[in-house]
Design a protein around this motif. Sequence first.
Motif, short mmCIF file in Angstrom:
data_model
loop_
_atom_site.label_atom_id
_atom_site.label_comp_id
_atom_site.label_asym_id
_atom_site.label_seq_id
_atom_site.Cartn_x
_atom_site.Cartn_y
_atom_site.Cartn_z
N MET A 101 0.88 -1.17 0.00
CA MET A 101 0.00 0.00 0.00
C MET A 101 0.92 1.22 0.00
N PRO A 102 1.40 1.66 -1.18
CA PRO A 102 2.43 2.70 -1.26
C PRO A 102 1.90 4.12 -1.28
N GLU A 103 0.71 4.32 -0.76
CA GLU A 103 0.02 5.60 -0.95
C GLU A 103 0.75 6.81 -0.35
N THR A 104 1.45 6.65 0.79
CA THR A 104 2.10 7.83 1.38
C THR A 104 3.15 8.42 0.44
N THR A 105 3.66 7.61 -0.49
CA THR A 105 4.64 8.10 -1.46
C THR A 105 4.03 9.12 -2.41
N ILE A 106 2.72 9.01 -2.65
CA ILE A 106 2.05 9.95 -3.55
C ILE A 106 1.11 10.89 -2.79
N GLY A 107 1.38 11.07 -1.50
CA GLY A 107 0.60 12.04 -0.74
C GLY A 107 -0.81 11.60 -0.43
N PHE A 108 -1.00 10.29 -0.28
CA PHE A 108 -2.33 9.74 0.01
C PHE A 108 -2.17 8.73 1.15
N VAL A 109 -3.23 8.02 1.49
CA VAL A 109 -3.19 7.03 2.57
C VAL A 109 -3.81 5.72 2.08
N PRO A 110 -3.49 4.60 2.73
CA PRO A 110 -4.10 3.33 2.33
C PRO A 110 -5.62 3.42 2.36
N ASP A 111 -6.25 2.82 1.34
CA ASP A 111 -7.71 2.77 1.30
C ASP A 111 -8.13 1.37 0.87
N VAL A 112 -9.25 1.22 0.19
CA VAL A 112 -9.84 -0.07 -0.23
C VAL A 112 -9.87 -1.08 0.92
N GLY A 113 -10.06 -0.58 2.14
CA GLY A 113 -10.06 -1.45 3.31
C GLY A 113 -8.67 -1.79 3.80
N GLY A 114 -7.65 -1.19 3.20
CA GLY A 114 -6.28 -1.49 3.58
C GLY A 114 -5.95 -1.09 5.00
N THR A 115 -6.56 0.00 5.49
CA THR A 115 -6.28 0.39 6.87
C THR A 115 -6.74 -0.69 7.84
N LEU A 116 -7.89 -1.30 7.56
CA LEU A 116 -8.38 -2.37 8.44
C LEU A 116 -7.50 -3.60 8.34
N LEU A 117 -7.14 -4.00 7.14
CA LEU A 117 -6.28 -5.18 6.96
C LEU A 117 -4.96 -4.99 7.68
N LEU A 118 -4.32 -3.84 7.52
CA LEU A 118 -3.02 -3.61 8.13
C LEU A 118 -3.13 -3.47 9.64
N SER A 119 -4.25 -2.95 10.13
CA SER A 119 -4.42 -2.82 11.58
C SER A 119 -4.53 -4.18 12.26
N ARG A 120 -4.88 -5.20 11.49
CA ARG A 120 -5.05 -6.55 12.05
C ARG A 120 -3.79 -7.41 11.92
N SER A 121 -2.74 -6.86 11.31
CA SER A 121 -1.49 -7.60 11.15
C SER A 121 -0.80 -7.74 12.51
N PRO A 122 0.12 -8.69 12.65
CA PRO A 122 0.78 -8.91 13.94
C PRO A 122 1.50 -7.67 14.45
N GLY A 123 1.34 -7.38 15.73
CA GLY A 123 2.04 -6.27 16.34
C GLY A 123 1.85 -4.98 15.58
N GLU A 124 2.97 -4.31 15.28
CA GLU A 124 2.94 -3.04 14.56
C GLU A 124 3.46 -3.18 13.13
N ILE A 125 3.50 -4.42 12.62
CA ILE A 125 4.00 -4.64 11.26
C ILE A 125 3.15 -3.89 10.23
N GLY A 126 1.84 -3.87 10.45
CA GLY A 126 0.96 -3.16 9.52
C GLY A 126 1.20 -1.66 9.52
N THR A 127 1.50 -1.11 10.69
CA THR A 127 1.82 0.32 10.76
C THR A 127 3.09 0.61 9.96
N HIS A 128 4.09 -0.23 10.12
CA HIS A 128 5.33 -0.11 9.36
C HIS A 128 5.05 -0.14 7.85
N ALA A 129 4.24 -1.10 7.41
CA ALA A 129 3.93 -1.24 5.99
C ALA A 129 3.18 -0.02 5.47
N ALA A 130 2.27 0.53 6.29
CA ALA A 130 1.47 1.67 5.85
C ALA A 130 2.30 2.94 5.74
#
Length: 355
Positions: free
Chosen positions: A141-170
């Motif tokens: 979910m490379p959105e921060t590179t183009i001045g945007f944020v994860p969408d299409v439910g990506g915030t929910l998917l990444l929030s459910r990843s182990p620990g803070e790995i999803g935060t790192h990816a976002a």
Amino acid sequence: MPDQAADGTAEVLFERRGRLGVITLNRPRAVNALTAGMAAAMLDQLTLWTSDDAVAAVLVRGAGDRGLCAGGDIVAIYRDMLDGGDATAGFWAGEYALNSLISDYPKPYVALMDGLVLGGGVGISAHGSIRIVTERTRMGMPETTIGFVPDVGGTLLLSRSPGEIGTHAALTGAHLSGADALFLGLADHFVPSANLVELTRALENEAPDTAVARFSEQAPASVLAAQQEWIDACYASDDAEEILRRLRTVGGEASDVADTIEAKSPTAVKVALESLRRVRGLNLEEALEQEYRVGLRFLAGSDFREGIRAQVVDKDRTPHWQPPSLAEVSRTDVESYFAPLGDRELKLAKERDNV
């Protein structure tokens, strides 16, 4: 109907092979980037297949050998932003309805997540019931590179990843290997790319679980799994500046990650972090509604347009973010992205009840 490519072929193809409904994203030169017409056509066809007894399962794949889907057509979004952004708002409303349908699809939904699977490509695959990655998978979910944020439910998917790995990816927008995608909970099975043709053939008449189990193999080790200790420690804060401070304190590779985040849109980084924190406890429809609210605010701002310009249009790779630093993005600024939209709110839960 989906749009047509320059040679007259449809940009998304539908067919039935045995008891399998096959969806092929058909823009290989654009790594099958998703358009509004493609999303609408998929939504219509998937809805029809829900009540078609001849279709026992659905498969989604990408044409060509570069990937399933490189995300939404951001050049089209850029052009629309110059005209006010109304078409993009409509595109997202249809796309998010599609994501919602996929997540609760009544039949097995098999996604071949081979090659690039970015942004909107995650939305049409990672919400499915049988998600397959390969040694060629590069997901993110490379959105921060183009001045945007994860969408299409990506915030929910990444929030459910182990620990803070999803935060790192976002926040970093890093590409994930197939093994990493499995570790983050974004995929279920690892199948070597050389076996995908045979797997597709088997799915035409076999139960998906049986066919997939026959072709699945042990995935390589996840690099991110090995880094989880320092990732969890650094990203546990709800403050972006504190996260960067912790990363630099750890040093080495973590310090390089801090540099990566610091190059992103400061507004996008802070809003992405807040999005992941706020989405906890929400269902997918509620998450998509929040993402839509945030997305419309980015359409009205400058960083999203500037990020696409720098990365894709002019390709100078030197975006001029406004404001240019994390310290200049206030708490009030961040909270404004989540303010209600009034009569422009997306109401997916209601729409799903009426399907």
